[in-house]
Design a protein around this motif. Structure first.
Motif, PDB file in Angstrom:
ATOM      1  N   HIS A   1     -69.118 -41.282  80.049  1.00 19.26           N
ATOM      2  CA  HIS A   1     -69.885 -40.497  79.077  1.00 19.26           C
ATOM      3  C   HIS A   1     -69.311 -40.738  77.674  1.00 19.26           C
TER       4      HIS A   1
ATOM      5  N   SER B   1     -75.978 -38.126  79.452  1.00 13.96           N
ATOM      6  CA  SER B   1     -76.143 -37.700  80.847  1.00 13.96           C
ATOM      7  C   SER B   1     -77.371 -38.337  81.497  1.00 13.96           C
TER       8      SER B   1
ATOM      9  N   PHE C   1     -69.598 -32.428  87.369  1.00 10.50           N
ATOM     10  CA  PHE C   1     -71.037 -32.356  87.687  1.00 10.50           C
ATOM     11  C   PHE C   1     -71.704 -33.719  87.488  1.00 10.50           C
ATOM     12  N   MET C   2     -71.176 -34.522  86.573  1.00  7.93           N
ATOM     13  CA  MET C   2     -71.759 -35.852  86.325  1.00  7.93           C
ATOM     14  C   MET C   2     -71.475 -36.779  87.511  1.00  7.93           C
TER      15      MET C   2
ATOM     16  N   SER D   1     -80.173 -33.043  77.799  1.00 10.12           N
ATOM     17  CA  SER D   1     -80.513 -32.784  76.393  1.00 10.12           C
ATOM     18  C   SER D   1     -81.553 -33.802  75.914  1.00 10.12           C
TER      19      SER D   1
ATOM     20  N   HIS E   1     -69.165 -26.617  71.928  1.00 11.31           N
ATOM     21  CA  HIS E   1     -70.230 -26.446  70.922  1.00 11.31           C
ATOM     22  C   HIS E   1     -70.324 -25.007  70.415  1.00 11.31           C
TER      23      HIS E   1
ATOM     24  N   HIS F   1     -75.890 -31.005  68.171  1.00 10.48           N
ATOM     25  CA  HIS F   1     -76.330 -31.003  69.571  1.00 10.48           C
ATOM     26  C   HIS F   1     -77.028 -29.670  69.876  1.00 10.48           C
TER      27      HIS F   1
ATOM     28  N   GLU G   1     -76.668 -27.799  72.212  1.00 11.91           N
ATOM     29  CA  GLU G   1     -75.740 -26.818  72.802  1.00 11.91           C
ATOM     30  C   GLU G   1     -75.061 -25.972  71.722  1.00 11.91           C
TER      31      GLU G   1
ATOM     32  N   GLY H   1     -79.691 -34.711  71.310  1.00 12.54           N
ATOM     33  CA  GLY H   1     -78.686 -35.032  72.316  1.00 12.54           C
ATOM     34  C   GLY H   1     -77.917 -36.264  71.855  1.00 12.54           C
ATOM     35  N   THR H   2     -76.900 -36.657  72.616  1.00 12.76           N
ATOM     36  CA  THR H   2     -76.025 -37.732  72.128  1.00 12.76           C
ATOM     37  C   THR H   2     -76.755 -39.082  72.022  1.00 12.76           C
TER      38      THR H   2
ATOM     39  N   MET I   1     -63.099 -33.094  79.485  1.00 10.45           N
ATOM     40  CA  MET I   1     -63.247 -34.552  79.346  1.00 10.45           C
ATOM     41  C   MET I   1     -61.880 -35.204  79.089  1.00 10.45           C
TER      42      MET I   1
HETATM   43  P1  13P Z   1     -75.671 -35.329  76.522  1.00  7.23           P
HETATM   44  O1  13P Z   1     -74.816 -36.540  76.576  1.00  7.23           O
HETATM   45  O2  13P Z   1     -76.716 -35.397  77.565  1.00  7.23           O
HETATM   46  O3  13P Z   1     -76.213 -35.076  75.168  1.00  7.23           O
HETATM   47  O4  13P Z   1     -74.751 -34.086  76.966  1.00  7.23           O
HETATM   48  C1  13P Z   1     -73.770 -33.538  76.263  1.00  7.23           C
HETATM   49  C2  13P Z   1     -72.782 -32.822  77.106  1.00  7.23           C
HETATM   50  O5  13P Z   1     -72.340 -31.763  76.798  1.00  7.23           O
HETATM   51  C3  13P Z   1     -72.293 -33.424  78.308  1.00  7.23           C
HETATM   52  O6  13P Z   1     -71.334 -32.618  78.847  1.00  7.23           O
END
Ligand code: 13P
Ligand code: SF4
Length: 319
Positions: free
Chosen positions: A31, A48, A70-71, A141, A187, A210, A212, A226-227, A279
């Motif tokens: 990620h 994600s 979770f990923m 996201s 966030h 973001h 979040e 989202g990212t 992370m």
């Molecule tokens: P995205 O990469 O889907 O934007 O998600 C952000 C995130 O918080 C992943 O934990």
């Protein structure tokens, strides 16, 4: 006796790690919130949604997932033939922790009796496989708006677990979804006051945050993305300075993809509170050890895997 300690000098360079993983038939996914060393060691870095798609189309016999639990569970669900393992099994997520499956099941029953109709449960992918199994459809996201809009307007919706992403979806789709009270510990801490100071100090900059993030931060931003959306914008927008309201390692990714720009982290480069502590549990040494031992494994129990996979497949059909 504890586990042998790997000295940093024993760890090969990222390109060597990647080649070694390839030789061993291991796909390394990361990620964008992982540190630069881990991103550089991966075969694929993404958000994600991209990571879920990459796992779904992979025929790898093993996946080393550099992200949070979770990923890795999602990769195990979407790529069932692969052994999925992670650098650190303790890398969790405050959003996933905020929504326990037993509590969700009770709340779904309560809403059904209150509304006379069972709500459709839309779960942000940042939740456990057990919560996914209780959900009708998953979103990330990157596709949340399209997922919510795919549900008939008359159907009540329960959105879990992120109240900020859910609030932003209610604002942008005009729906009135019931929101679970979870949030991302990273966030949640972004401050609108610090952001406004940064904006005044950097005239002409573009602020990207973001979904979040809390509403005051979103409202003070030029774009809520989202990212993956942030990476696209950084490549396409004519601005050259971006204030970035998301996890700090995203700056490394932005610099790789669009190095012509300047990126400034909100709430401020001197503060490390925008790094996700979960992370950060994944390190180069743990990645190296995971590739050597092919563990620790992430396995989703069969009875959960089937319904969780159905909710993920429904998302992939929409997106
Ligand atoms: P995205 O990469 O889907 O934007 O998600 C952000 C995130 O918080 C992943 O934990
Ligand atoms: Fe979870 Fe937030 Fe960390 Fe993402 S950044 S893994 S949502 S705690």
């Amino acid at each position: 006796m504890g586990a042998p300690v790997i000295s940093l000098t024993d760890i090969p360079e990222p390109a060597e790690i990647r080649d070694l993983a390839t030789e061993r038939g291991i796909l390394v996914l990361a990620h964008s919130y992982q540190d630069g060393f881990i991103q550089d060691s991966a075969h694929f870095v993404g958000d994600s949604l991209e990571l879920a798609r990459e796992a779904a189309k992979s025929d790898a016999e093993a996946i080393c997932f550099c992200g949070v639990h979770f990923m890795a569970e999602t990769a195990a669900l979407l790529c069932p033939q692969a052994e999925v393992f992670v650098p650190d099994l303790n890398a969790g997520c405050s959003l996933a922790d905020s929504c326990e499956a037993e509590e969700l099941a009770k709340y779904q029953d309560y809403l059904q009796s209150k509304l006379g109709k069972r709500p459709q449960t839309v779960a942000y992918i940042n939740c456990t496989a057990a919560v996914k199994a209780l959900s009708d459809i998953i979103c990330t996201s990157g596709n949340a708006k399209a997922v919510v809009e795919s549900i008939p307007e008359d159907d009540p919706i329960l959105f879990v677990p992120d109240r900020h992403l859910g609030g932003w979806l209610n604002e942008t789709t005009g729906r009135n979804m019931e929101l679970w009270n979870g949030s991302c510990m990273v966030h949640e801490l972004f401050s609108v006051d610090t952001l406004c100071d940064l904006q005044m100090a950097n005239p002409g900059s573009v602020t990207i945050s973001h979904p979040e993030c809390p509403k005051p931060v979103r409202d003070a931003s030029d774009y809520v993305l989202g990212t993956a959306g942030m990476l696209r914008l950084a490549q396409e927008n004519s601005a050259t300075t971006f204030l970035v309201g998301t996890e700090g390692n995203m700056l490394y990714r932005l610099e790789q993809v669009a190095p012509q720009n300047t990126y400034i982290s909100a709430p401020g480069a001197s503060c490390a509170c925008n790094l996700c502590p979960h992370m950060q549990l994944n390190t180069s040494a743990k990645l190296w050890e995971a590739l050597e031992t092919r563990g620790p494994r992430v396995v989703v129990p069969m009875e959960i895997a089937h319904p969780a996979r159905r909710a993920l497949d429904r998302m992939l059909e929409v997106a």
